[in-house]
Design a protein around this motif. Sequence first.
Motif, PDB file in Angstrom:
ATOM      1  N   GLU A  72       0.943  -1.012  -0.155  1.00 27.22           N
ATOM      2  CA  GLU A  72      -0.021   0.080   0.118  1.00 27.22           C
ATOM      3  C   GLU A  72       0.861   1.273  -0.136  1.00 27.22           C
ATOM      4  O   GLU A  72       1.953   1.407   0.662  1.00 27.22           O
ATOM      5  N   ILE A  73       0.491   2.196  -0.608  1.00 29.48           N
ATOM      6  CA  ILE A  73       1.085   3.639  -0.864  1.00 29.48           C
ATOM      7  C   ILE A  73       0.039   4.637  -0.205  1.00 29.48           C
ATOM      8  O   ILE A  73      -0.951   4.824  -1.033  1.00 29.48           O
ATOM      9  N   PRO A  74       0.107   5.396   0.928  1.00 27.76           N
ATOM     10  CA  PRO A  74      -0.791   6.111   0.989  1.00 27.76           C
ATOM     11  C   PRO A  74      -0.817   7.364   0.024  1.00 27.76           C
ATOM     12  O   PRO A  74       0.480   7.732  -0.245  1.00 27.76           O
ATOM     13  N   SER A  80       7.390  10.198  -2.145  1.00 22.37           N
ATOM     14  CA  SER A  80       8.538   9.923  -1.342  1.00 22.37           C
ATOM     15  C   SER A  80       8.680   8.330  -1.634  1.00 22.37           C
ATOM     16  O   SER A  80       9.817   7.703  -1.580  1.00 22.37           O
ATOM     17  N   VAL A  81       7.616   7.839  -1.533  1.00 21.67           N
ATOM     18  CA  VAL A  81       7.589   6.347  -1.788  1.00 21.67           C
ATOM     19  C   VAL A  81       7.998   6.050  -3.427  1.00 21.67           C
ATOM     20  O   VAL A  81       8.857   5.014  -3.452  1.00 21.67           O
ATOM     21  N   TYR A  82       7.589   6.552  -4.172  1.00 19.85           N
ATOM     22  CA  TYR A  82       8.004   6.612  -5.618  1.00 19.85           C
ATOM     23  C   TYR A  82       9.548   6.795  -5.603  1.00 19.85           C
ATOM     24  O   TYR A  82      10.059   5.944  -6.396  1.00 19.85           O
ATOM     25  N   LYS A  83      10.264   7.645  -5.163  1.00 22.45           N
ATOM     26  CA  LYS A  83      11.532   7.785  -4.942  1.00 22.45           C
ATOM     27  C   LYS A  83      12.559   6.489  -4.465  1.00 22.45           C
ATOM     28  O   LYS A  83      13.441   5.981  -5.092  1.00 22.45           O
ATOM     29  N   VAL A  84      11.762   5.938  -3.584  1.00 20.97           N
ATOM     30  CA  VAL A  84      12.341   4.618  -3.050  1.00 20.97           C
ATOM     31  C   VAL A  84      12.330   3.440  -3.848  1.00 20.97           C
ATOM     32  O   VAL A  84      13.166   2.652  -3.948  1.00 20.97           O
ATOM     33  N   VAL A  85      11.178   3.432  -4.348  1.00 18.62           N
ATOM     34  CA  VAL A  85      10.730   2.217  -5.223  1.00 18.62           C
ATOM     35  C   VAL A  85      11.658   2.415  -6.428  1.00 18.62           C
ATOM     36  O   VAL A  85      12.002   1.441  -7.138  1.00 18.62           O
ATOM     37  N   ARG A  86      11.879   3.586  -7.204  1.00 15.75           N
ATOM     38  CA  ARG A  86      12.673   3.793  -8.335  1.00 15.75           C
ATOM     39  C   ARG A  86      13.919   3.294  -8.228  1.00 15.75           C
ATOM     40  O   ARG A  86      14.533   2.682  -8.796  1.00 15.75           O
ATOM     41  N   SER A  87      14.636   3.534  -6.776  1.00 11.81           N
ATOM     42  CA  SER A  87      15.758   3.220  -6.436  1.00 11.81           C
ATOM     43  C   SER A  87      16.210   1.725  -6.474  1.00 11.81           C
ATOM     44  O   SER A  87      17.149   1.222  -6.958  1.00 11.81           O
ATOM     45  N   VAL A  88      14.982   1.327  -5.826  1.00 13.04           N
ATOM     46  CA  VAL A  88      15.179  -0.106  -5.302  1.00 13.04           C
ATOM     47  C   VAL A  88      15.155  -1.127  -6.445  1.00 13.04           C
ATOM     48  O   VAL A  88      15.642  -1.928  -6.636  1.00 13.04           O
ATOM     49  N   ALA A  89      14.066  -0.775  -7.285  1.00 13.50           N
ATOM     50  CA  ALA A  89      13.718  -1.680  -8.471  1.00 13.50           C
ATOM     51  C   ALA A  89      14.504  -1.385  -9.464  1.00 13.50           C
ATOM     52  O   ALA A  89      14.188  -1.981 -10.584  1.00 13.50           O
ATOM     53  N   ASN A  90      15.165  -0.198  -9.454  1.00  8.56           N
ATOM     54  CA  ASN A  90      16.257   0.375 -10.671  1.00  8.56           C
ATOM     55  C   ASN A  90      15.231   0.545 -12.045  1.00  8.56           C
ATOM     56  O   ASN A  90      15.644  -0.191 -13.031  1.00  8.56           O
ATOM     57  N   ILE A  91      14.365   1.465 -11.911  1.00 12.73           N
ATOM     58  CA  ILE A  91      13.574   1.592 -12.898  1.00 12.73           C
ATOM     59  C   ILE A  91      13.543   3.286 -13.176  1.00 12.73           C
ATOM     60  O   ILE A  91      13.988   3.964 -12.336  1.00 12.73           O
ATOM     61  N   ALA A  92      13.096   3.717 -14.464  1.00  7.97           N
ATOM     62  CA  ALA A  92      13.277   5.030 -14.815  1.00  7.97           C
ATOM     63  C   ALA A  92      12.006   5.911 -14.300  1.00  7.97           C
ATOM     64  O   ALA A  92      11.051   5.229 -13.329  1.00  7.97           O
ATOM     65  N   VAL A  93      12.344   7.044 -14.047  1.00  9.50           N
ATOM     66  CA  VAL A  93      11.399   7.957 -13.061  1.00  9.50           C
ATOM     67  C   VAL A  93      10.029   7.871 -13.759  1.00  9.50           C
ATOM     68  O   VAL A  93       8.805   7.544 -13.195  1.00  9.50           O
ATOM     69  N   ASN A  94       9.954   7.851 -15.259  1.00 10.42           N
ATOM     70  CA  ASN A  94       8.553   7.870 -15.753  1.00 10.42           C
ATOM     71  C   ASN A  94       7.773   6.593 -15.852  1.00 10.42           C
ATOM     72  O   ASN A  94       6.810   6.180 -16.047  1.00 10.42           O
ATOM     73  N   GLN A 122      13.353   0.963   4.409  1.00  9.69           N
ATOM     74  CA  GLN A 122      13.189   2.264   3.785  1.00  9.69           C
ATOM     75  C   GLN A 122      11.869   2.503   3.464  1.00  9.69           C
ATOM     76  O   GLN A 122      11.704   3.803   3.342  1.00  9.69           O
ATOM     77  N   LEU A 123      11.141   1.701   2.672  1.00  7.95           N
ATOM     78  CA  LEU A 123       9.852   1.967   2.294  1.00  7.95           C
ATOM     79  C   LEU A 123       9.034   2.267   3.535  1.00  7.95           C
ATOM     80  O   LEU A 123       8.056   3.100   3.134  1.00  7.95           O
ATOM     81  N   GLU A 124       8.949   1.589   4.766  1.00  9.68           N
ATOM     82  CA  GLU A 124       8.405   2.012   5.597  1.00  9.68           C
ATOM     83  C   GLU A 124       8.501   3.401   6.269  1.00  9.68           C
ATOM     84  O   GLU A 124       7.683   4.225   6.634  1.00  9.68           O
ATOM     85  N   GLU A 125       9.794   3.808   6.384  1.00 11.47           N
ATOM     86  CA  GLU A 125      10.289   4.982   6.719  1.00 11.47           C
ATOM     87  C   GLU A 125       9.720   6.024   5.977  1.00 11.47           C
ATOM     88  O   GLU A 125       9.330   7.316   6.398  1.00 11.47           O
TER      89      GLU A 125
END
Length: 133
Positions: A72-74, A80-94, A122-125
């Motif tokens: 879940e993403i509030p 802020s969640v998107y930023k962490v997901v982007r770095s963890v999953a190694n995907i582009a911003v778009n 990281q994601l919970e923070e």
Amino acid sequence: MSTVSEILEKLKSLTLLEASELVSKIEETFGVDASVSTGGAMMMAPTDQGAQTAAAETAPEEKTSFDVVLEEIPGDKKVSVYKVVRSVANIAVNQVKEFTSVLPKNIKESVSKEEAETIKQQLEEVGAKVKIV
């Protein structure tokens, strides 16, 4: 007449004493205990090999690889969640918005316990709801 039917007919003609002797012989021959109630079936007494197999089947396998699942993403924490997901999953911003459009979603698969815990933290923070499977 089949063998099973013949045996059944012979069993019907046994006296109580003969039936008791038959049970004793079956217990000795097949290594079972007819006194154990298992819902009508006789329980096999484990042999050495059977005991080892049973122990191996009941011993839980130690898990070595884990998946991090974003549940879940509030609404107020998306950026802020998107930023962490982007770095963890190694995907582009778009790609982040589309990547997380259907939840739950595996963010990282087959990682070590330590790495999974770090990603979860990281994601919970940043406010996301995460689980490790």
